[in-house]
Design an enzyme around this catalytic site. Structure first.
Site, PDB file in Angstrom:
ATOM      1  N   THR A 110       0.816  -1.207   0.000  1.00 60.64           N
ATOM      2  CA  THR A 110       0.000   0.000   0.000  1.00 60.64           C
ATOM      3  C   THR A 110       0.853   1.263   0.000  1.00 60.64           C
ATOM      4  OG1 THR A 110      -0.144  -0.112   2.409  1.00 60.64           O
ATOM      5  CG2 THR A 110      -1.953  -1.091   1.160  1.00 60.64           C
TER       6      THR A 110
ATOM      7  N   SER B 180       8.794   4.767   5.544  1.00 59.17           N
ATOM      8  CA  SER B 180       7.898   5.277   6.577  1.00 59.17           C
ATOM      9  C   SER B 180       8.432   4.976   7.978  1.00 59.17           C
ATOM     10  CB  SER B 180       6.488   4.713   6.370  1.00 59.17           C
ATOM     11  OG  SER B 180       5.542   5.357   7.192  1.00 59.17           O
ATOM     12  N   HIS B 181       7.685   4.237   8.780  1.00 64.29           N
ATOM     13  CA  HIS B 181       8.069   3.999  10.180  1.00 64.29           C
ATOM     14  C   HIS B 181       8.908   2.733  10.337  1.00 64.29           C
ATOM     15  CE1 HIS B 181       4.535   1.600   9.366  1.00 64.29           C
ATOM     16  NE2 HIS B 181       4.786   0.865  10.420  1.00 64.29           N
TER      17      HIS B 181
ATOM     18  N   LYS C  99       8.289   4.893  -3.231  1.00 65.57           N
ATOM     19  CA  LYS C  99       6.891   4.923  -3.658  1.00 65.57           C
ATOM     20  C   LYS C  99       6.654   6.004  -4.700  1.00 65.57           C
ATOM     21  CE  LYS C  99       5.136   7.648   0.289  1.00 65.57           C
ATOM     22  NZ  LYS C  99       4.167   7.646   1.403  1.00 65.57           N
TER      23      LYS C  99
ATOM     24  N   ASP D 179       6.440  10.040  12.271  1.00 67.31           N
ATOM     25  CA  ASP D 179       7.349   8.991  11.828  1.00 67.31           C
ATOM     26  C   ASP D 179       8.378   9.570  10.863  1.00 67.31           C
ATOM     27  OD1 ASP D 179       5.536   9.428   9.793  1.00 67.31           O
ATOM     28  OD2 ASP D 179       5.367   7.325   9.232  1.00 67.31           O
TER      29      ASP D 179
ATOM     30  N   GLU E 126      -6.933   4.004  10.839  1.00 65.11           N
ATOM     31  CA  GLU E 126      -6.726   3.624  12.232  1.00 65.11           C
ATOM     32  C   GLU E 126      -5.261   3.600  12.613  1.00 65.11           C
ATOM     33  OE1 GLU E 126      -5.133   0.291  10.356  1.00 65.11           O
ATOM     34  OE2 GLU E 126      -6.893   1.467   9.804  1.00 65.11           O
ATOM     35  N   SER E 127      -4.370   3.586  11.621  1.00 64.80           N
ATOM     36  CA  SER E 127      -2.928   3.506  11.879  1.00 64.80           C
ATOM     37  C   SER E 127      -2.289   4.884  12.010  1.00 64.80           C
ATOM     38  CB  SER E 127      -2.251   2.711  10.760  1.00 64.80           C
ATOM     39  OG  SER E 127      -2.518   3.298   9.495  1.00 64.80           O
TER      40      SER E 127
END
Length: 539
Positions: free
Chosen positions: A42, A146-147, A156, A297, A385-386
């Site tokens: 994703t 990312s994190h 990406k 992050d 939600e993340s």
């Protein structure tokens, strides 16, 4: 949770940056091995050079594939590129710049050669493409995992809409990249990297006043502590402070590719996840020094919100507060603008939306689903939600179409300034009105075959009629908002729900569950969820 979770990293936890960088150049992937292929999740292709999963051959081939893709799509404008602070981001950006140069693509990189957060690249693409003085369209690349831990790299592609590329684009790019590598990378064209320069920082920071009410924050004297967690937002927070005259302290301006200053995540790994209590332990320890403390992050597309009266907020809780506040304090947003949420986000958002009289737009996991609505203003807020979300400018026009952890962090201070209450206190008020949900994600073992079946499961395959003593009112394999396949199932009652989705990296499936009846009821929901799903899978 392990014994060292939330404690500072030790020397034995740290990567050797030189070894990670050397492996990027020295190891050549074998794309016949699935673990060494280009795979876009994703958020792009991710992996470690040490595992032959993120190496120069990968990035050269992916960039060549992106060039061919954008040519096929008629994209002729500049390509904006930015990178985060992971050790692999600099060599990967260098490889990409050489391939873009070899293909004659006009590239705009940071004017100071600095780090560029993900939302800043999205913002730059949209600003360029909304300028009527030219007809061409820009796109972008963000070099970030990312994190993810320090050993990882990520890459990406964001097309002209400024958000994450959809699966049609990423599948084409990944397949073409693997073809290029399998054939010996002879199709890769390289030249001398000589990008044009773009002032990402000023372009983004100076425009923030069109999203956040800084006058209110300054007038209220909100004391802000902002921790970039060693990531790409470090210079941005100092610039925001100076530009808008805020009482803001950058808690840790240090950038170190080993992230030796971090506290360890639940599994004793270094990870820059600002929604993790273990990762944010050192940040939370300073909560009494400020009115609002925030974390981001490494690429600043996620946010963490800390308050003196509540500590680190659960991401779902903050999303609910942000939605409740924004839709009441943005009068120029369209009256029919929907509230966007992923189907594994808390149902308290549903209740807030109903109370606001706003349409709820529930989509599968992945921020890409929010892009069209954010572009045309039909969805004013999209959240996951993340701890990833973005929302519109104050005038109702598009801001970013990728997650923006910076504006979500700043919004917490605006909320406090305008309402006089912390986001934590406001959430407690929401629970008094709508109930107090308990939410958790757990993993259950599954074979690759079972995971494949789960990804294609239909709601009709669920034979159960009750969940934790209540009638099942919905069995979803398609998202209510857009009818897209969810890659799993969601089962709903009036008091609870669960969703099951296969993991993309491990032999497990993820069970997201929530109950408005307390922890014991949630545990029952989780146990029955596994039984229901295993029965549907024939386990």
């Amino acid at each position: 949770m392990t014994d060292r979770a939330g404690t500072y990293a030790q020397d034995s936890d740290l990567i050797d940056p030189e070894a990670v960088t050397a492996a990027y150049y020295d190891l050549v992937p074998d794309v016949a091995d699935p673990s060494q292929k280009v795979v876009f999740g994703t958020s792009g292709h991710r992996g470690s050079s040490l595992d032959a999963a993120f190496n120069e051959a990968h990035i050269a081939a992916i960039t060549q594939a992106i060039v061919e893709y954008r040519t096929g799509q008629g994209i002729t404008g500049p390509l904006f590129i930015g990178r985060d602070t992971h050790v692999l981001s600099a060599p990967a950006e260098r490889t990409a710049l050489e391939v873009l140069a070899g293909n004659g693509v006009t590239v705009l990189a940071d004017a100071e050669g600095g780090y560029v957060p993900t939302p800043v690249v999205s913002h730059a693409i949209l600003v360029y493409n909304n300028d009527p003085s030219h007809d061409d369209q820009a796109d972008g690349i963000v070099v970030t995992p990312s994190h993810n831990p320090p050993r990882d790299g990520g890459f990406k592609y964001n097309p002209p809409h400024g958000g994450p590329a959809d699966s049609d684009a990423t599948s084409w790019i990944a397949n073409r990249a693997n073809e290029i590598i399998a054939a010996g990378s002879g199709d890769v064209r390289r030249g001398e990297a000589a990008p044009g320069r773009h002032d990402f920082l000023r372009g983004y920071v100076d425009d923030l006043a069109n999203v956040i009410d800084f006058d209110a924050v300054k007038k209220a004297g909100v004391r802000i502590g902002a921790d970039p967690l060693g990531g790409a937002s470090v210079e941005y927070w100092a610039a925001i402070r100076d530009t808008y005259g805020l009482d803001l302290t950058v808690l840790n301006p240090e950038v170190d590719p080993t992230w030796r200053f971090m506290t360890l995540d639940w599994d004793e790994k270094i990870r820059m996840d600002p929604s993790s209590a273990s990762v944010m332990a050192s940040v939370v320890s300073r909560k009494d020094e400020f009115d609002i403390v925030t974390g981001n992050d490494a690429d600043a597309d996620r946010h963490g919100i800390v308050t003196p009266d509540g500590g680190l907020m659960n991401p779902n809780h903050y999303l609910a507060v942000a939605i409740d506040y924004l839709y009441a304090h943005r009068p120029d947003w369209r009256p029919d603008a929907a509230i966007g949420k992923t189907l594994v986000s808390s149902s308290i958002i549903d209740r807030v939306a109903d109370d606001l009289g706003r349409r709820l737009w529930e989509v599968p996991v992945g921020f890409k689903w929010f892009v069209p609505g954010l572009v045309d203003g039909s969805v004013a807020f999209g959240g996951e939600e993340s701890a990833g979300a973005s929302f519109l400018r104050r005038d109702g026009s598009v801001w970013t179409t990728d997650k923006d952890g910076i504006i979500l962090a700043l919004l917490a201070s605006e909320i406090l300034a305008v309402t006089g209450k912390s986001p934590s206190a406001l959430y407690r008020g929401l629970t008094e009105r709508f109930g107090d949900p308990v939410y958790q994600r757990v993993d259950a073992a599954a074979s690759k075959e079972q995971k494949a079946r789960l990804g294609k499961l239909s709601g009709d395959d669920i034979t159960a009629t009750e969940l934790a003593g209540d009638p099942i009112v919905a069995k979803l394999s398609e998202a209510p908002g857009n009818g897209a396949a969810v890659g799993g199932v969601k089962v709903v009652t009036e008091k609870a729900w669960f969703a099951a989705r296969p993991s993309g990296t491990e032999d497990v499936y993820k069970i997201y569950a929530e109950s408005f009846e307390g922890p014991e009821h949630l545990k029952r929901v989780q146990e029955e969820a596994k039984t229901i799903v295993d029965a549907a899978l024939g386990a």
